[in-house]
Design an enzyme around this catalytic site. Sequence first.
Site, mmCIF file in Angstrom:
data_model
loop_
_atom_site.group_PDB
_atom_site.id
_atom_site.type_symbol
_atom_site.label_atom_id
_atom_site.label_comp_id
_atom_site.label_asym_id
_atom_site.label_seq_id
_atom_site.Cartn_x
_atom_site.Cartn_y
_atom_site.Cartn_z
ATOM 1 C CE LYS A 17 -37.686 16.806 86.798
ATOM 2 N NZ LYS A 17 -37.387 17.508 85.488
ATOM 3 C CG ASP A 145 -34.221 17.727 88.717
ATOM 4 O OD1 ASP A 145 -34.576 18.870 89.040
ATOM 5 O OD2 ASP A 145 -34.257 17.184 87.768
HETATM 6 O O1 C5P Z 1 -27.498 18.310 88.799
HETATM 7 P P1 C5P Z 1 -27.783 17.605 87.715
HETATM 8 O O2 C5P Z 1 -27.017 16.199 87.850
HETATM 9 O O3 C5P Z 1 -29.380 17.087 87.430
HETATM 10 O O4 C5P Z 1 -27.260 18.344 86.547
HETATM 11 C C1 C5P Z 1 -26.726 17.316 85.128
HETATM 12 C C2 C5P Z 1 -26.242 18.518 84.279
HETATM 13 O O5 C5P Z 1 -27.387 19.523 83.699
HETATM 14 C C3 C5P Z 1 -25.436 19.539 85.265
HETATM 15 O O6 C5P Z 1 -23.829 18.972 85.045
HETATM 16 C C4 C5P Z 1 -25.488 20.841 84.258
HETATM 17 O O7 C5P Z 1 -24.585 20.674 82.964
HETATM 18 C C5 C5P Z 1 -26.928 20.655 84.002
HETATM 19 N N1 C5P Z 1 -27.528 21.621 84.575
HETATM 20 C C6 C5P Z 1 -27.425 23.056 84.364
HETATM 21 N N2 C5P Z 1 -28.204 23.937 85.180
HETATM 22 C C7 C5P Z 1 -29.122 23.281 86.337
HETATM 23 C C8 C5P Z 1 -29.313 22.013 86.297
HETATM 24 C C9 C5P Z 1 -28.640 21.065 85.469
HETATM 25 O O8 C5P Z 1 -26.725 23.541 83.672
HETATM 26 N N3 C5P Z 1 -30.004 24.204 86.896
#
Ligand code: C5P
Length: 314
Positions: A17, A145
């Site tokens: 994406k 995601d």
């Molecule tokens: O959810 P994902 O594993 O992709 O997110 C990785 C990190 O990115 C999270 O632990 C967080 O620190 C940050 N993040 C965030 N806000 C979001 C998505 C991700 O702070 N909306």
Amino acid sequence: MTTSMPSRRVSASAPAKINLVLHVGSPDITGFHPLLTAFQAVDVWDTVTLTESATMSIECRAGFDASMVPLDDSNISWRAIELLRAHHHLDANVSIEIDKTIPIAGGMAGGSADAAATILAATTLWETDVPLHELFDITRALGSDVPFSMVGGQAIGRGRGDVLQSIDVEQPLHLVVVMSDGHLSTPKVYAELDRLRAEQIKVPDALDEDFLDAWRRGDAEALAPLLHNDLEPAALSLMPQLGNTLDQVTAAGALTAMVSGSGPSVIGLARSAKHAAEIEAALKGFGLRAISTQSTPRSAHLQQGPAGQTGSPE
Ligand code: C5P
């Protein structure tokens, strides 16, 4: 003499994406950042093959350096299997094979695509037959995601990026993706954004109407000045050399250049498939790793093959 049944294998693919628009608010009390984003799936796929097995194992194949991909129970595909097994009270092991074409830690949701493909393949292999929306909590627990990696196509994302509203478009967009050397950690990019910001930021209530109109029509010229990524300054702060890559993508003829998500992959917008191929060739001339591609309306899907065999990639 005993004859054993061949182990059953199921393959599924999920797309990369990009975020055509990414508004990031200040973190909420959980530490996550509220988002308003325009998710666009692109025609670059990872494929996960699961085979029934006596023990868990994992391997990863890629046409580039994939040494960053963990080959143990910390891999997102392995974690997806563990969450699904717990959810269905199953005691089944699988061997996991990941065929990667999505850049690793590139801001294109490659890990999320692997998780989405794993969920789809496991649901088929184990014939658990639940509607995928029932697995939504598992999906979002694996990563913000992952829900979009399941649905693909185009969607407006809110919340952590896991609250989705699908959008229909009339024409595909043509793009070039440049894989940068090095990797950026998503949490570090969000933390850098917080550090750079002097005040609390709220995400807008809705995406810009002109942007939505151009996106729906697939009008790259109209879209180019409207692309936006709040994470770009943070990615540039952590990896200043990305500024050169952005300049090179523009110099190669792209309508605009932008860091993809948390980076460090960079995307260039093109007028047509031919234009994207020309930009790709020019970027390769600069010594960059570039691929021309286009948006895709497709979601994560099974690779069909005869029962008991791996489906062949399309
Ligand atoms: O959810 P994902 O594993 O992709 O997110 C990785 C990190 O990115 C999270 O632990 C967080 O620190 C940050 N993040 C965030 N806000 C979001 C998505 C991700 O702070 N909306």
